[in-house]
Design a protein around this motif. Structure first.
Motif, short mmCIF file in Angstrom:
data_model
loop_
_atom_site.label_atom_id
_atom_site.label_comp_id
_atom_site.label_asym_id
_atom_site.label_seq_id
_atom_site.Cartn_x
_atom_site.Cartn_y
_atom_site.Cartn_z
N MET A 1 0.54 -68.01 10.59
CA MET A 1 0.72 -66.79 9.79
C MET A 1 1.62 -67.05 8.58
SD MET A 1 0.04 -63.68 9.19
CE MET A 1 -0.82 -63.17 10.69
N ARG A 2 2.70 -67.84 8.78
CA ARG A 2 3.59 -68.15 7.66
C ARG A 2 2.84 -68.87 6.54
NH1 ARG A 2 8.85 -71.20 9.57
NH2 ARG A 2 9.18 -71.09 7.30
N THR A 3 1.91 -69.77 6.94
CA THR A 3 1.13 -70.50 5.95
C THR A 3 0.25 -69.55 5.15
OG1 THR A 3 1.09 -72.49 7.33
CG2 THR A 3 -0.58 -72.33 5.60
N LEU A 4 -0.38 -68.59 5.83
CA LEU A 4 -1.25 -67.63 5.15
C LEU A 4 -0.47 -66.75 4.18
CD1 LEU A 4 -3.61 -66.52 8.08
CD2 LEU A 4 -4.06 -68.18 6.27
N ILE A 5 0.72 -66.33 4.60
CA ILE A 5 1.57 -65.51 3.72
C ILE A 5 1.99 -66.31 2.50
CG2 ILE A 5 3.79 -64.32 3.52
CD1 ILE A 5 3.51 -63.57 6.48
N LEU A 6 2.36 -67.60 2.72
CA LEU A 6 2.74 -68.47 1.63
C LEU A 6 1.59 -68.65 0.65
CD1 LEU A 6 4.69 -70.44 0.24
CD2 LEU A 6 3.86 -72.22 1.79
N LEU A 7 0.38 -68.86 1.19
CA LEU A 7 -0.78 -69.04 0.33
C LEU A 7 -1.09 -67.78 -0.47
CD1 LEU A 7 -3.14 -71.04 2.73
CD2 LEU A 7 -2.12 -71.87 0.61
N ALA A 8 -0.93 -66.63 0.15
CA ALA A 8 -1.15 -65.36 -0.57
C ALA A 8 -0.16 -65.21 -1.71
CB ALA A 8 -1.04 -64.18 0.39
N LEU A 9 1.11 -65.58 -1.45
CA LEU A 9 2.12 -65.50 -2.50
C LEU A 9 1.83 -66.51 -3.62
CD1 LEU A 9 5.35 -65.11 -0.34
CD2 LEU A 9 4.25 -63.35 -1.74
N TRP B 1 -7.61 -69.54 4.58
CA TRP B 1 -6.84 -69.98 3.42
C TRP B 1 -7.49 -69.45 2.14
CZ3 TRP B 1 -4.75 -75.65 4.01
CH2 TRP B 1 -4.02 -75.74 5.21
N VAL B 2 -8.83 -69.51 2.10
CA VAL B 2 -9.56 -68.99 0.94
C VAL B 2 -9.24 -67.50 0.76
CG1 VAL B 2 -11.84 -68.50 -0.02
CG2 VAL B 2 -11.44 -70.66 1.18
N LEU B 3 -9.27 -66.76 1.87
CA LEU B 3 -9.02 -65.32 1.82
C LEU B 3 -7.59 -65.02 1.38
CD1 LEU B 3 -10.13 -62.49 2.33
CD2 LEU B 3 -9.37 -62.68 4.71
N ALA B 4 -6.63 -65.81 1.87
CA ALA B 4 -5.22 -65.59 1.50
C ALA B 4 -5.01 -65.80 0.01
CB ALA B 4 -4.32 -66.53 2.30
#
Length: 302
Positions: free
Chosen positions: A1-9, A206-209
């Motif tokens: 989850m942290r990785t997805l949040i980072l990717l979104a940011l 990851w694409v979605l984030a």
């Protein structure tokens, strides 16, 4: 989850920069994916899949604010799509252990170009209104598309400065047209990767984030393009790209530098990066505003 949040940011920040500067979404996002160990071809494919949505949103927002020249979009975008498809196929057939440092070298070169361009030159103006010829836009699009797919980014760093340097189209329309035409490049690159890789190594989460972050930022960036100082932003982004990819190369099998050498090299780059930003801030403050001076009289300070 942290990785997805980072990717979104990262997607949000990269699109803010890309939409206001006309470059750096792909280079910034791909650099991060490589830094966390993603396969180079998969990293570029992930970013280009996300860019299908972000470039569509960005193009619509720029069109709404009157930042798009549709003739330029078509004349550079179609050759760009061809170059991107070829570049994606080429990268997909490189061995992973060779592709990683090769991509980092490409990204480093683009980062140095962006950093030096915006630190020492800024945004040139002049010759506004003169037509841009197909024999200029076609080859430019072909090269920029190929570099974009093989480097995980490069459409903006190659295309935007070239159009700005021509002095024939105002900066906001350069940025809007480059961002809009990138939609064609993103589709072609994604098709090239899909034909060559399938879904291998691509994490749709990851694409979605990346996509979500980019969609949030796209309309904000299109509005900010009239207000943010691109010169300062370009120096800041170029420094991030240079620093991150030098780190990747120093740790690669090509160099395999010691921890001490890495620390000294990265520290020196960080100091130069800070100096570049300070120089850009000083130069921006010394540049006459359009309200005070006509565009033909504006010059970039040395």
């Amino acid at each position: 989850m942290r990785t997805l949040i980072l990717l979104a940011l990262v997607g949000l920040g990269a699109q803010l920069v890309d939409g206001s500067l006309g470059m750096a979404y792909g280079v910034t996002s791909t650099t991060l994916l490589l830094a966390i160990g993603t396969n180079p071809a998969a990293a570029s494919a992930t970013v280009h899949l996300a860019e299908i949505g972000t470039t569509l949103a960005s193009g619509a927002a720029h069109w709404k604010f009157g930042n798009v020249d549709w003739k330029v979009v078509l004349r550079i975008g179609v050759p760009g799509a061809i170059g991107a498809f070829v570049g994606a196929t080429f990268l997909s057939n490189l061995a992973a252990d060779l592709a990683a440092p090769v991509m980092s070298v490409l990204l480093l070169g683009l980062g140095i170009y962006v950093l030096s361009r915006f630190t020492f030159v800024g945004l040139p103006t002049g010759r506004l209104g003169l037509p841009l010829r197909k024999r200029f836009l076609g080859p430019l699009g072909l090269v920029a598309g190929f570099v974009d797919a093989t480097g995980g980014g490069g459409w903006g760093p190659v295309g935007t400065p070239a159009l700005l340097a021509s002095g024939r189209i105002e900066p906001r329309k350069v940025i809007g047209s480059i961002d809009t035409s990138e939609f064609l490049v993103a589709i072609a690159a994604s098709l090239g990767f899909m034909f060559s890789l399938g879904s291998q190594g691509i994490d749709l989460r990851w694409v979605l984030a990346l996509l979500v972050g980019g969609l949030v930022a796209a309309p904000i960036a299109a509005w900010l393009v009239r207000h943010l100082p691109p010169r300062i932003l370009g120096s800041a982004v170029g420094g991030v790209i240079v620093l991150t990819n030098v780190r990747t190369l120093l740790r690669s099998d090509w160099i395999d530098a010691s921890t001490t050498v890495q620390g000294v090299a990265l520290g020196a780059i960080a100091i130069l990066w800070a100096a570049a930003i300070a120089w850009s801030v000083r130069a921006h403050r010394r540049t006459p505003t359009p309200a005070a001076t006509s565009p033909a009289e504006i010059t970039t300070p040395a």
